[in-house]
Design an enzyme around this catalytic site. Structure first.
Site, PDB file in Angstrom:
ATOM      1  N   GLU A 202      20.011   0.025 -54.348  1.00 54.02           N
ATOM      2  CA  GLU A 202      21.428  -0.137 -54.709  1.00 54.02           C
ATOM      3  C   GLU A 202      21.694   0.132 -56.194  1.00 54.02           C
ATOM      4  O   GLU A 202      22.444  -0.605 -56.841  1.00 54.02           O
ATOM      5  CB  GLU A 202      21.908  -1.546 -54.325  1.00 54.02           C
ATOM      6  CG  GLU A 202      21.844  -1.810 -52.831  1.00 54.02           C
ATOM      7  CD  GLU A 202      22.274  -3.219 -52.451  1.00 54.02           C
ATOM      8  OE1 GLU A 202      23.053  -3.360 -51.505  1.00 54.02           O
ATOM      9  OE2 GLU A 202      21.822  -4.186 -53.098  1.00 54.02           O
ATOM     10  N   GLU A 276      21.389  -0.860 -44.572  1.00 49.28           N
ATOM     11  CA  GLU A 276      21.591  -2.307 -44.462  1.00 49.28           C
ATOM     12  C   GLU A 276      22.848  -2.550 -43.657  1.00 49.28           C
ATOM     13  O   GLU A 276      23.963  -2.456 -44.182  1.00 49.28           O
ATOM     14  CB  GLU A 276      21.710  -2.967 -45.846  1.00 49.28           C
ATOM     15  CG  GLU A 276      20.413  -2.986 -46.626  1.00 49.28           C
ATOM     16  CD  GLU A 276      20.518  -3.812 -47.905  1.00 49.28           C
ATOM     17  OE1 GLU A 276      21.517  -4.558 -48.066  1.00 49.28           O
ATOM     18  OE2 GLU A 276      19.609  -3.706 -48.746  1.00 49.28           O
TER      19      GLU A 276
END
Length: 616
Positions: A202, A276
């Protein structure tokens, strides 16, 4: 007679030949069975590829049906149980992070054994027919203290985490030198289960250094990583989180077709994957317990699969933030809020490995994507609500101090990370006691220099706890704990501190047993104190949960293992006790309590995560 001898020789040769054929046949059958059972491909020419709108494996279309299970959050004795339950749900891939701060708790001291034996976890996944997507960081977020980065990095006052700041990249290189050489043999091309490796984590939500992601990518490639590279970001992060040569994947919970179109737009004619898919959510102390309804979750999963996308459930099984490892959340808040000990996450497989409604609904969905029936469900692990136990004795914190390292005398306060303990790596977790003489009463001003909580006495002893470092956002460089600056009394800074590290490692907790200062419960305890009890188990130990309704805040140790923090403000009201951490006979329980106790430790067979609220 000669003819008989010849016949005998031929007969023996024939038998040997038959035996040889049987042996070879058995070996071939074993190999074929092994490959059929574990899902491995006997001839490996081309691994996972992302050259068209679908993933391919050995040139054939392949859909990743993945789920996250972190080996470091699950007792090793239960790794196989959790992975078998994953396989039985219809998943074909397990994803896991690698926590740098556990594998290198002190600079240059690496741990890859026991609970941290990553290679055994990879071999186990392979033997059960699961592929692996490895997410080695170095930053992992994961609601884990400092996002998995070791706190000794913060000893450098100029440290710039997740950048190409030389002292950070030097540390990453040193860690990757140890980690990646253990991972390389387990890649698909080497006969192992790893089909893809994620570059950082991320980074689009941080993105402070344009050279950082290329550095991490090269750090992987130069050490022998040859499988498909991926990155992982939310929709906003996709704009800045990618790196050339790595497939970009997206993270979300609620499906927005505009987000999918955006991913398709920046990466046309490539496979689309939700790295995710958030199956639930994490909890913070002082908040409510977050849940995401099974029906809503399964509806989104179904739509994702209809779009011909691959998916990874984060989490499939959350496990537990044992010890002091939970992180803290700071986004959109005036001050960080610490994560709870449980990482149940409202995931399809519960904290203790139970099947949930989500699990059964998902299994029904995933079964449609398999030509063969799914494996039978592994049996449920037994649970037991042991009888309550009564505290037998207590030991004041002040009477335990001679078991700590030699205190530091310092004119000014020193933060945890810069204390000269743990081979000059500083203190990472737990509590730090700051004591200083005062000669008058007055107004105490911390100037926001207490991180995170302090308990004070009239002699001005400040017991400061690290409640968890922030694991996500732009304040990672500011996560030093303890007293991080001056404390003022009547507007004058206090000086001449005696500082003790109370990181409560197993050696310290176990040594308390030998103290001569334990007092019986007939004598009223002072606080903070350690409290000791014994749980007698007369049969094969089972999982259980500890409940402490008459206590306020502290930490529980059982047979020297740190179960984690409890706190009456909730939402979490129970602590998970894995059966493998107990044994027949007496089990020692030590509780460090800061403020109050009713002297009893209760057990229950089911968890209590507090009042629930839907994830918004």
């Amino acid at each position: 007679m000669g003819l008989s001898m010849v016949g005998l020789r031929l007969s023996l040769k024939h038998r040997y030949f038959l035996l040889l054929c049987v042996a070879v046949g058995a070996i071939l059958a074993y190999q074929l069975t092994r490959h059929r059972l574990d899902g491995r491909i006997t001839s490996r020419v081309e691994g996972l590829r992302a050259n068209s709108s679908q993933f391919t494996l050995e040139g054939a279309p392949f859909r990743i049906l993945g789920g996250s299970i972190h080996y470091f959050r699950v007792p090793r004795a239960y790794w196989e149980d959790r992975l078998l339950k994953m396989k039985a749900c219809g998943l074909n891939t397990v994803t896991t992070y690698v926590p740098w701060n556990l594998h290198e708790p002190e600079r240059g001291a690496f741990h890859f054994e026991d609970q941290l034996d990553l290679e055994s976890y990879l071999r186990l996944a392979a033997s059960l027919g699961l592929w692996v997507i490895l997410r080695p960081g170095p930053y992992i977020c994961a609601e884990w203290d400092l996002g998995g980065l070791p706190s000794w990095l913060l000893r450098d006052p100029n440290m710039k985490l997740r950048t190409t700041y030389p002292r950070f990249t030097d540390a990453v290189n040193s860690f990757f030198n140890q980690l990646i050489k253990k991972v390389v043999p387990h890649q698909y091309s080497k006969g192992g289960p790893i089909i893809a490796v994620q570059v950082e984590n991320e980074y689009g939500s941080y993105a402070k250094d344009g050279e950082y992601m290329p550095f991490i990518k090269e750090a992987l490639l130069s050490r022998g990583i040859t499988e498909l590279l991926l990155t992982s970001d939310n929709k906003e992060g996709l704009k800045r989180g990618g790196v050339k040569g790595a497939l970009e994947t997206i993270n979300f919970q609620k499906l927005n077709m505009n987000d999918i179109k955006y991913l398709d737009g920046i990466q046309p004619y490539r496979p689309k994957m939700v790295m995710e898919y958030w199956s639930g959510w994490f909890d913070l102390w002082g908040d409510l317990h977050h849940v995401f309804t099974a029906e809503d979750m399964v509806d989104v999963v179904t739509e994702i699969l209809k779009l011909d996308m691959s998916i990874n459930l984060y989490m499939f099984h959350g496990g537990t933030n044992f010890g002091f490892m939970s992180g803290a959340f700071a986004v959109g808040m005036p001050a960080p809020k610490p994560m709870v000990t449980s990482y149940d996450y409202d995931a399809p497989l519960s904290e203790a490995g139970d099947y949930t409604t989500k699990y059964h609904l998902l299994r029904n969905v995933f079964s449609r994507y398999h030509a063969q029936p799914l494996p039978e469900l592994p049996s449920h692990q037994g649970r037991r609500a042991y009888q309550p136990v009564v505290i037998q004795q207590h030991l004041s914190l002040w009477d335990s101090l001679h078991f700590t390292d030699k205190p530091l005398k310092s004119e000014r306060p020193v933060n945890m990370e810069n204390l000269p303990v743990n081979n000059n790596n500083g203190q990472s977790y737990g509590y730090t006691l700051y004591e200083t003489p005062i000669t008058s009463e007055g107004t105490l001003n911390s100037k926001n220099n207490i991180r995170d909580r302090a308990l004070g006495k009239q002699t001005l002893s400040l017991l400061v706890e690290n409640c968890g470092r922030v694991n996500y956002g732009n304040t990672l460089d500011e996560q030093r704990k303890g007293l991080v600056g001056d404390i003022e009394l009547n507007r004058r800074p206090l000086r001449d501190f005696l500082i003790r590290s109370l990181d409560m490692k197993p050696g310290f907790v176990n040594s308390l047993e030998y103290s001569s200062h334990w007092m019986s419960t007939r004598q009223r305890p002072t606080f903070p104190s350690f409290f000791q009890a014994r749980l007698y188990v007369n049969s094969s130990p089972k999982d259980t949960f500890i409940k402490l309704p008459g206590w306020s805040k502290g930490v529980v140790f059982i047979n020297g293992k740190n179960l984690g923090r409890y706190w009456s403000i909730g939402p979490q009201q129970t602590l998970y006790v894995p059966g493998p951490w107990l044994h027949r006979g007496d089990n020692q329980i030590v509780v460090f309590e800061e403020q109050e106790t009713d002297g009893k430790i209760q057990f229950t067979s089911s968890p209590d995560y507090g009042m629930a609220v839907d994830v918004q």
